[in-house]
Design an enzyme around this catalytic site. Structure first.
Site, PDB file in Angstrom:
ATOM      1  N   SER A  97       0.815  -1.222   0.000  1.00  0.00           N
ATOM      2  CA  SER A  97       0.000   0.000   0.000  1.00  0.00           C
ATOM      3  C   SER A  97       0.844   1.266   0.000  1.00  0.00           C
ATOM      4  O   SER A  97       1.899   1.331   0.645  1.00  0.00           O
ATOM      5  CB  SER A  97      -0.873  -0.006   1.257  1.00  0.00           C
ATOM      6  OG  SER A  97      -1.463   1.259   1.463  1.00  0.00           O
TER       7      SER A  97
ATOM      8  N   GLU B 259       0.201   3.650   1.740  1.00  0.00           N
ATOM      9  CA  GLU B 259       0.268   4.069   3.149  1.00  0.00           C
ATOM     10  C   GLU B 259       1.651   3.806   3.739  1.00  0.00           C
ATOM     11  O   GLU B 259       2.037   4.435   4.722  1.00  0.00           O
ATOM     12  CB  GLU B 259      -0.794   3.342   3.969  1.00  0.00           C
ATOM     13  CG  GLU B 259      -2.198   3.877   3.792  1.00  0.00           C
ATOM     14  CD  GLU B 259      -2.387   5.264   4.397  1.00  0.00           C
ATOM     15  OE1 GLU B 259      -2.071   5.441   5.576  1.00  0.00           O
ATOM     16  OE2 GLU B 259      -2.845   6.166   3.673  1.00  0.00           O
TER      17      GLU B 259
ATOM     18  N   TYR C 208      -1.846   0.087  10.668  1.00  0.00           N
ATOM     19  CA  TYR C 208      -2.093  -0.557   9.371  1.00  0.00           C
ATOM     20  C   TYR C 208      -0.843  -0.448   8.473  1.00  0.00           C
ATOM     21  O   TYR C 208      -0.395  -1.443   7.890  1.00  0.00           O
ATOM     22  CB  TYR C 208      -3.295   0.107   8.682  1.00  0.00           C
ATOM     23  CG  TYR C 208      -3.445  -0.263   7.223  1.00  0.00           C
ATOM     24  CD1 TYR C 208      -4.005  -1.479   6.844  1.00  0.00           C
ATOM     25  CD2 TYR C 208      -3.027   0.608   6.212  1.00  0.00           C
ATOM     26  CE1 TYR C 208      -4.137  -1.827   5.491  1.00  0.00           C
ATOM     27  CE2 TYR C 208      -3.156   0.275   4.874  1.00  0.00           C
ATOM     28  CZ  TYR C 208      -3.709  -0.943   4.519  1.00  0.00           C
ATOM     29  OH  TYR C 208      -3.834  -1.285   3.189  1.00  0.00           O
TER      30      TYR C 208
HETATM   31  P1  NAP Z   1     -11.448  -4.554   1.596  1.00  0.00           P
HETATM   32  O1  NAP Z   1     -12.602  -4.253   0.690  1.00  0.00           O
HETATM   33  O2  NAP Z   1     -11.445  -4.000   2.974  1.00  0.00           O
HETATM   34  O3  NAP Z   1     -11.340  -6.154   1.660  1.00  0.00           O
HETATM   35  C1  NAP Z   1     -10.529  -6.769   2.625  1.00  0.00           C
HETATM   36  C2  NAP Z   1     -10.709  -8.273   2.505  1.00  0.00           C
HETATM   37  O4  NAP Z   1      -9.904  -8.913   3.513  1.00  0.00           O
HETATM   38  C3  NAP Z   1     -12.153  -8.761   2.742  1.00  0.00           C
HETATM   39  O5  NAP Z   1     -12.428  -9.817   1.872  1.00  0.00           O
HETATM   40  C4  NAP Z   1     -12.103  -9.248   4.175  1.00  0.00           C
HETATM   41  O6  NAP Z   1     -13.081 -10.211   4.476  1.00  0.00           O
HETATM   42  C5  NAP Z   1     -10.708  -9.878   4.181  1.00  0.00           C
HETATM   43  N1  NAP Z   1     -10.214 -10.137   5.530  1.00  0.00           N
HETATM   44  C6  NAP Z   1     -10.260  -9.335   6.601  1.00  0.00           C
HETATM   45  N2  NAP Z   1      -9.744  -9.953   7.684  1.00  0.00           N
HETATM   46  C7  NAP Z   1      -9.385 -11.191   7.280  1.00  0.00           C
HETATM   47  C8  NAP Z   1      -8.830 -12.321   7.923  1.00  0.00           C
HETATM   48  N3  NAP Z   1      -8.555 -12.324   9.239  1.00  0.00           N
HETATM   49  N4  NAP Z   1      -8.572 -13.431   7.195  1.00  0.00           N
HETATM   50  C9  NAP Z   1      -8.870 -13.457   5.873  1.00  0.00           C
HETATM   51  N5  NAP Z   1      -9.418 -12.424   5.204  1.00  0.00           N
HETATM   52  C10 NAP Z   1      -9.675 -11.307   5.904  1.00  0.00           C
HETATM   53  O7  NAP Z   1     -10.064  -4.123   0.905  1.00  0.00           O
HETATM   54  P2  NAP Z   1      -9.755  -3.757  -0.617  1.00  0.00           P
HETATM   55  O8  NAP Z   1      -9.981  -2.302  -0.791  1.00  0.00           O
HETATM   56  O9  NAP Z   1     -10.410  -4.733  -1.503  1.00  0.00           O
HETATM   57  O10 NAP Z   1      -8.164  -3.953  -0.637  1.00  0.00           O
HETATM   58  C11 NAP Z   1      -7.589  -5.218  -0.940  1.00  0.00           C
HETATM   59  C12 NAP Z   1      -6.188  -5.269  -0.356  1.00  0.00           C
HETATM   60  O11 NAP Z   1      -5.400  -4.214  -0.895  1.00  0.00           O
HETATM   61  C13 NAP Z   1      -6.112  -5.097   1.151  1.00  0.00           C
HETATM   62  O12 NAP Z   1      -5.028  -5.864   1.622  1.00  0.00           O
HETATM   63  C14 NAP Z   1      -5.805  -3.625   1.336  1.00  0.00           C
HETATM   64  O13 NAP Z   1      -5.153  -3.409   2.571  1.00  0.00           O
HETATM   65  C15 NAP Z   1      -4.910  -3.384   0.152  1.00  0.00           C
HETATM   66  N6  NAP Z   1      -4.892  -2.031  -0.424  1.00  0.00           N
HETATM   67  C16 NAP Z   1      -6.058  -1.417  -0.731  1.00  0.00           C
HETATM   68  C17 NAP Z   1      -6.017  -0.182  -1.338  1.00  0.00           C
HETATM   69  C18 NAP Z   1      -7.284   0.538  -1.749  1.00  0.00           C
HETATM   70  O14 NAP Z   1      -7.228   1.740  -2.009  1.00  0.00           O
HETATM   71  N7  NAP Z   1      -8.413  -0.164  -1.869  1.00  0.00           N
HETATM   72  C19 NAP Z   1      -4.781   0.432  -1.633  1.00  0.00           C
HETATM   73  C20 NAP Z   1      -3.615  -0.263  -1.299  1.00  0.00           C
HETATM   74  C21 NAP Z   1      -3.674  -1.505  -0.716  1.00  0.00           C
HETATM   75  P3  NAP Z   1     -14.587  -9.764   4.926  1.00  0.00           P
HETATM   76  O15 NAP Z   1     -15.294  -9.412   3.640  1.00  0.00           O
HETATM   77  O16 NAP Z   1     -15.110 -10.979   5.578  1.00  0.00           O
HETATM   78  O17 NAP Z   1     -14.433  -8.588   5.831  1.00  0.00           O
HETATM   79  O1  F7E Z   2      -9.215   8.085   3.945  1.00  0.00           O
HETATM   80  C1  F7E Z   2      -9.671  11.505   5.183  1.00  0.00           C
HETATM   81  C2  F7E Z   2      -8.733  10.608   5.965  1.00  0.00           C
HETATM   82  O2  F7E Z   2     -10.189   5.975   4.841  1.00  0.00           O
HETATM   83  C3  F7E Z   2      -8.690   8.967   2.973  1.00  0.00           C
HETATM   84  C4  F7E Z   2      -7.355   2.127   2.383  1.00  0.00           C
HETATM   85  O3  F7E Z   2      -7.873   1.441   1.267  1.00  0.00           O
HETATM   86  O4  F7E Z   2      -6.139   3.630   0.978  1.00  0.00           O
HETATM   87  C5  F7E Z   2      -7.100   3.574   2.005  1.00  0.00           C
HETATM   88  O5  F7E Z   2      -6.654   4.273   3.160  1.00  0.00           O
HETATM   89  C6  F7E Z   2      -8.458  10.339   3.588  1.00  0.00           C
HETATM   90  C7  F7E Z   2      -7.686  10.304   4.904  1.00  0.00           C
HETATM   91  O6  F7E Z   2      -8.496   5.904   2.940  1.00  0.00           O
HETATM   92  C8  F7E Z   2     -12.999  11.109   6.552  1.00  0.00           C
HETATM   93  O7  F7E Z   2      -8.226  11.255   7.129  1.00  0.00           O
HETATM   94  C9  F7E Z   2     -11.689  12.746   6.013  1.00  0.00           C
HETATM   95  O8  F7E Z   2      -6.713  11.309   4.894  1.00  0.00           O
HETATM   96  O9  F7E Z   2     -10.749   6.688   2.478  1.00  0.00           O
HETATM   97  P1  F7E Z   2      -9.759   6.622   3.581  1.00  0.00           P
HETATM   98  P2  F7E Z   2      -6.964   5.814   3.404  1.00  0.00           P
HETATM   99  O10 F7E Z   2      -6.794   6.072   4.842  1.00  0.00           O
HETATM  100  O11 F7E Z   2      -6.192   6.664   2.455  1.00  0.00           O
HETATM  101  C10 F7E Z   2      -4.854   3.078   1.312  1.00  0.00           C
HETATM  102  C11 F7E Z   2      -3.972   3.201   0.098  1.00  0.00           C
HETATM  103  C12 F7E Z   2      -4.955   1.715   1.876  1.00  0.00           C
HETATM  104  O12 F7E Z   2      -4.045   0.900   1.702  1.00  0.00           O
HETATM  105  C13 F7E Z   2      -6.058   1.456   2.836  1.00  0.00           C
HETATM  106  O13 F7E Z   2      -6.320   0.054   2.949  1.00  0.00           O
HETATM  107  O14 F7E Z   2      -9.729  10.898   3.889  1.00  0.00           O
HETATM  108  N1  F7E Z   2     -11.028  11.585   5.729  1.00  0.00           N
HETATM  109  N2  F7E Z   2     -12.892  12.472   6.528  1.00  0.00           N
HETATM  110  C14 F7E Z   2     -11.816  10.557   6.045  1.00  0.00           C
HETATM  111  N3  F7E Z   2     -11.629   9.217   5.929  1.00  0.00           N
HETATM  112  C15 F7E Z   2     -12.642   8.398   6.322  1.00  0.00           C
HETATM  113  N4  F7E Z   2     -12.498   7.044   6.182  1.00  0.00           N
HETATM  114  N5  F7E Z   2     -13.811   8.898   6.848  1.00  0.00           N
HETATM  115  C16 F7E Z   2     -14.041  10.241   6.994  1.00  0.00           C
HETATM  116  O15 F7E Z   2     -15.086  10.673   7.446  1.00  0.00           O
END
Ligand code: NAP
Ligand code: F7E
Length: 337
Positions: free
Chosen positions: A131, A133, A154
């Protein structure tokens, strides 16, 4: 023989899109689902025929990244060609509340899966969902050699998982690739991530069933792309001669405020009439700005983003308007528009 893939996190946003991509390519897809007291497979339920059907190519198995034996048994039984580790406790704000659990699932979970793959000795390729992050406090633009400075439990867990994948590549010669993905969104995005929270609220405010939207820090800058395009980069990163690590991003940064403004403007509303700031959504440490340089992915994988900010906002708002309209009309509701 069709190729076989195992996806952890198949029930999440990316897992559902990746399953569709792999099924379209002729793969047999196995996914890991967690035991839950309520149904948690909504995003993949629509995809394939029932597992009892002779043509079924999508199979879900109970397992968990915290349960090493279940991972070992699963990999031994299905002998996958490719493993995609997308499972995680993926919410940054929540990771401050449950740091130990986040480290266990998001960090150690990757190690358990790598070790299960190594022990099974089935020669599979391994994708780790890393990520942006991980870059945290290091200013943009961020690329593969930018130093990590994680700012949440995270992000620390993701750094551990990233280096575990690199370590298995260097120690055991396993084909392990890290996709360092910047934020990517879609109508299937979880409802407590900021983009979906906004687009869902816009649809409800337009419909007159919600008045206010409570948000945290509007100044954060993110590089938001479109999830269906990002799962293509995951697949491509496992199709190369040599394993590598790739930043996947759009190269464009926008503030949360800009997202809010664009989403409300799309339905003819002024966001200032509806948005209030609630400090409960602030984080103990914020990541101020993430903007990715995806040059390596473009060069090595031939990957580039197609859907940029304005289109992403429009697609998400329109999907939430449609979803709401279907719900209110009592029509069959699917999360996948
Ligand atoms: P998501 O919608 O939150 O999906 C997370 C998945 O992980 C769900 O299927 C969840 O199952 C499963 N999970 C949670 N705890 C688990 C456990 N203990 N054992 C097995 N599976 C478990 O995330 P996403 O947005 O699709 O992202 C996919 C991956 O990319 C994640 O690793 C995330 O951290 C990473 N990532 C995401 C982003 C982004 O912007 N979306 C960016 C960079 C990296 P349930 O459905 O049962 O909760
Ligand atoms: O927040 C601000 C918050 O929770 C984005 C995950 O997929 O991307 C995701 O992480 C920004 C942050 O995503 C609210 O403070 C303001 O600056 O949508 P987010 P994230 O934290 O960037 C990375 C790449 C991952 O890997 C993660 O798994 O938005 N923000 N107000 C808020 N965020 C949330 N959630 N809720 C608010 O009300």
């Amino acid at each position: 023989m069709p190729r076989v893939a195992l996806i952890t996190g198949i029930t999440g946003q990316d897992g559902s899109y990746l399953s569709e991509l792999l099924l379209d390519k002729g793969y047999t897809v196995h996914g890991l689902k967690r035991r839950s007291s309520t149904f948690n497979t909504e995003r993949v339920d629509r995809i394939d025929v029932h597992p009892r059907h002779p043509d079924a190519r999508l199979f879900l198995h109970y397992s968990d990244l915290t349960d090493p034996a279940s991972l070992t048994n699963l990999i031994r039984d299905i002998a996958p060609d490719e493993i995609y580790n997308l499972g995680a406790q993926s919410h940054v704000r929540v990771s401050f509340d449950i740091p130990g659990y986040t480290a266990d699932v998001t960090g150690l979970g990757a190690l358990r899966l790598l070790e299960a793959a190594r022990a099974a000795d089935v020669g599979c390729r391994f994708y780790q969902a890393s990520s942006s992050e991980m870059f945290g406090a290091t200013p943009p633009p961020q690329r593969e050699d930018t130093p990590f400075h994680p700012r949440s439990p995270y992000a620390c867990a993701k750094v551990y998982a990233y280096w575990s994948a690199v370590n298995y590549r260097e120690s055991y010669g396993m084909y392990c690739a890290n996709g360092i993905l910047f934020n990517h969104e879609s109508p299937r995005r979880g409802e407590n991530f900021v983009t979906r929270k906004i687009t869902r609220a816009v649809a409800r405010i337009e419909a007159g069933i919600q008045d206010k939207l409570h948000l945290g820090n509007l100044d954060a800058v993110r590089d938001w792309g479109y999830a269906p395009e990002y799962v293509e980069a995951m697949w491509l990163s496992l199709q190369q001669d040599q394993p590598g690590d790739y930043v996947v991003a759009t190269g464009e940064g926008h503030t949360v405020r800009e997202f809010v403004e664009a989403a409300f403007a799309h339905v003819g509303l002024d966001w200032r009439d509806h948005v209030t700031i609630d400090p409960r959504y602030f984080r103990p440490a914020e990541v101020d700005a993430l903007i990715g340089d995806y040059s390596r992915a473009r060069r090595a994988l031939g990957w580039a983003p197609k859907t940029l900010f304005a289109d992403l906002v429009r697609v998400m708002v329109d999907a939430d308007r449609q979803l709401l309209e279907d719900e209110r009309a009592g029509r069959l509701v699917r999360v996948d528009r």
